[in-house]
Design an enzyme around this catalytic site. Structure first.
Site, PDB file in Angstrom:
ATOM      1  N   LEU A  15      13.348 -10.019   0.348  1.00  0.00           N
ATOM      2  CA  LEU A  15      13.895  -9.868   1.695  1.00  0.00           C
ATOM      3  C   LEU A  15      14.183 -11.201   2.368  1.00  0.00           C
ATOM      4  O   LEU A  15      14.990 -11.262   3.293  1.00  0.00           O
ATOM      5  CB  LEU A  15      12.934  -9.055   2.570  1.00  0.00           C
TER       6      LEU A  15
ATOM      7  N   ALA B  18       7.498  -5.944   3.825  1.00  0.00           N
ATOM      8  CA  ALA B  18       7.449  -6.634   5.112  1.00  0.00           C
ATOM      9  C   ALA B  18       6.632  -7.910   4.983  1.00  0.00           C
ATOM     10  O   ALA B  18       5.822  -8.065   4.058  1.00  0.00           O
ATOM     11  CB  ALA B  18       6.841  -5.741   6.185  1.00  0.00           C
ATOM     12  N   TYR B  19       6.834  -8.791   5.939  1.00  0.00           N
ATOM     13  CA  TYR B  19       5.953  -9.949   6.143  1.00  0.00           C
ATOM     14  C   TYR B  19       4.830  -9.448   7.036  1.00  0.00           C
ATOM     15  O   TYR B  19       5.053  -9.072   8.187  1.00  0.00           O
ATOM     16  CB  TYR B  19       6.736 -11.068   6.830  1.00  0.00           C
ATOM     17  N   THR B  20       3.604  -9.405   6.519  1.00  0.00           N
ATOM     18  CA  THR B  20       2.500  -8.772   7.249  1.00  0.00           C
ATOM     19  C   THR B  20       1.353  -9.726   7.586  1.00  0.00           C
ATOM     20  O   THR B  20       0.309  -9.276   8.079  1.00  0.00           O
ATOM     21  CB  THR B  20       1.927  -7.599   6.433  1.00  0.00           C
TER      22      THR B  20
ATOM     23  N   GLN C 169       0.817  -1.210   0.000  1.00  0.00           N
ATOM     24  CA  GLN C 169       0.000   0.000   0.000  1.00  0.00           C
ATOM     25  C   GLN C 169       0.858   1.271   0.000  1.00  0.00           C
ATOM     26  O   GLN C 169       0.568   2.218  -0.737  1.00  0.00           O
ATOM     27  CB  GLN C 169      -0.918   0.018   1.221  1.00  0.00           C
TER      28      GLN C 169
ATOM     29  N   TYR D 213       4.706 -11.418  14.882  1.00  0.00           N
ATOM     30  CA  TYR D 213       4.824 -10.308  13.936  1.00  0.00           C
ATOM     31  C   TYR D 213       5.402  -9.069  14.614  1.00  0.00           C
ATOM     32  O   TYR D 213       6.342  -8.446  14.113  1.00  0.00           O
ATOM     33  CB  TYR D 213       3.445  -9.991  13.340  1.00  0.00           C
TER      34      TYR D 213
ATOM     35  N   LYS E  75       9.036  -7.198  13.838  1.00  0.00           N
ATOM     36  CA  LYS E  75       9.144  -5.800  13.424  1.00  0.00           C
ATOM     37  C   LYS E  75      10.018  -5.006  14.385  1.00  0.00           C
ATOM     38  O   LYS E  75      10.771  -4.120  13.954  1.00  0.00           O
ATOM     39  CB  LYS E  75       7.754  -5.176  13.324  1.00  0.00           C
TER      40      LYS E  75
END
Length: 301
Positions: free
Chosen positions: A38, A61-63, A11, A126, A130
């Site tokens: 990544l 990112a891994y979201t 996004q 998660y 982060k």
């Protein structure tokens, strides 16, 4: 000014590309898999160096918050090791990195809005991944901005606003959690803030505002209140509408624990950069109108 943003399909990346196209003298290049992955650190530095950025925006990112509970190694590989490699690549080029992080670095137990000096205590894989990414970025590149944001939505990708509109097209009533609070944040506003900060940092090696900042929409809401505003706005613009029924977090169990309080104070960012996000209701209306108009155009094409 040439910005290279990781996470081509995300996004923030899509919002940055769009915003860059509307600004003279700004070029935004989004890069992603397969040339930059990544989870494969060897690809990161070569891809970023080849793109020749003036500033790197680390948005990939891994979201998958719940899935991360079952895939901790992958979550940390992407969100910690991969993020660190992005910052390292920027450092090798002698340019700043702007890294996107999350409210999930906090456990949500604070009584008010979190500030940057509050103790971190992630309650999920998660969130922990982060937080490790923040630490890796700061260690790899002294010229860094770490921007924690929350409840991100936009006209792009998958997000809460698009989910509410989709569900409202098929249902008369939607059950939404009412005991989690935060700051709905438009990725369009995040992109504007990033470009504003990047312009201040560009070519300024003595820039003294490196560090961690919160960057979220102005004003707060719970999820059900956010949903009501989305759907009431949609109805005004001729889009779908449904009733919203309040439920508790315990009525909607998830594998990963969500913070009950995701409110972030963005006062530090406003003081350092002279930029404040619009009220979340205004930004929501902008995005909902675009989505409703886009749907109408598809139906009439």
């Amino acid at each position: 000014m040439r910005l290279v943003v990781t996470g081509r399909d995300g996004q923030v990346a899509a919002s940055l590309v769009e915003a860059g196209q509307a600004r003279a003298g700004v070029e935004v290049i989004a890069i992603g898999r397969p040339e930059l992955d990544l989870a494969k650190p060897d690809t990161v530095i070569d891809a970023i160096v080849a793109a020749k950025p003036d500033i790197v925006v680390s948005a990939a990112a891994y979201t998958a918050v719940d899935q991360a509970e079952d895939e901790p190694d992958l979550a940390f590989a992407v969100n910690a090791v991969g993020a660190g490699k992005v910052a390292e690549a920027a450092a090798r080029l002698g340019v700043p990195v702007i890294h996107l992080s999350t409210d999930y670095v906090f456990d949500g137990s604070a009584p008010g809005a979190y500030v940057e000096t509050d103790a971190t205590a992630p309650a999920s894989v998660y969130g922990a991944s982060k937080l490790a990414g923040e630490q890796a970025v700061a260690a790899a590149n002294p010229r860094h901005l770490i921007l924690r944001t929350a409840w991100v939505y936009s006209p792009f990708g998958k997000n809460f606003v698009k989910t509410m509109l989709r569900l409202a097209a098929d249902r008369d009533e939607i059950a939404v959690v009412a005991d989690q609070w935060g700051n709905p944040t438009s990725a369009l506003d995040i992109a504007d803030a990033i470009l504003h900060a990047a312009a201040m940092m560009h070519g300024n090696k003595s820039f003294a505002a490196s560090g961690t900042y919160h960057l979220a929409g102005t004003g707060e809401a719970n999820w059900s209140g956010f949903a009501r505003h989305i759907l009431d706005t949609s109805r005004v613009f001729g889009g779908p509408w449904a009733r919203v029924r309040d439920i508790a977090t315990m009525d909607y169990p998830t594998k990963a624990r969500r913070p009950a309080n995701s409110r972030l104070s963005s006062a530090k960012f406003a003081a350092a950069f002279g930029w404040t996000a619009p009220d979340w209701r205004q930004s929501t209306e902008t995005v909902v109108r675009r989505l409703v108009d886009d749907t109408k155009q598809v139906l009439t094409a």
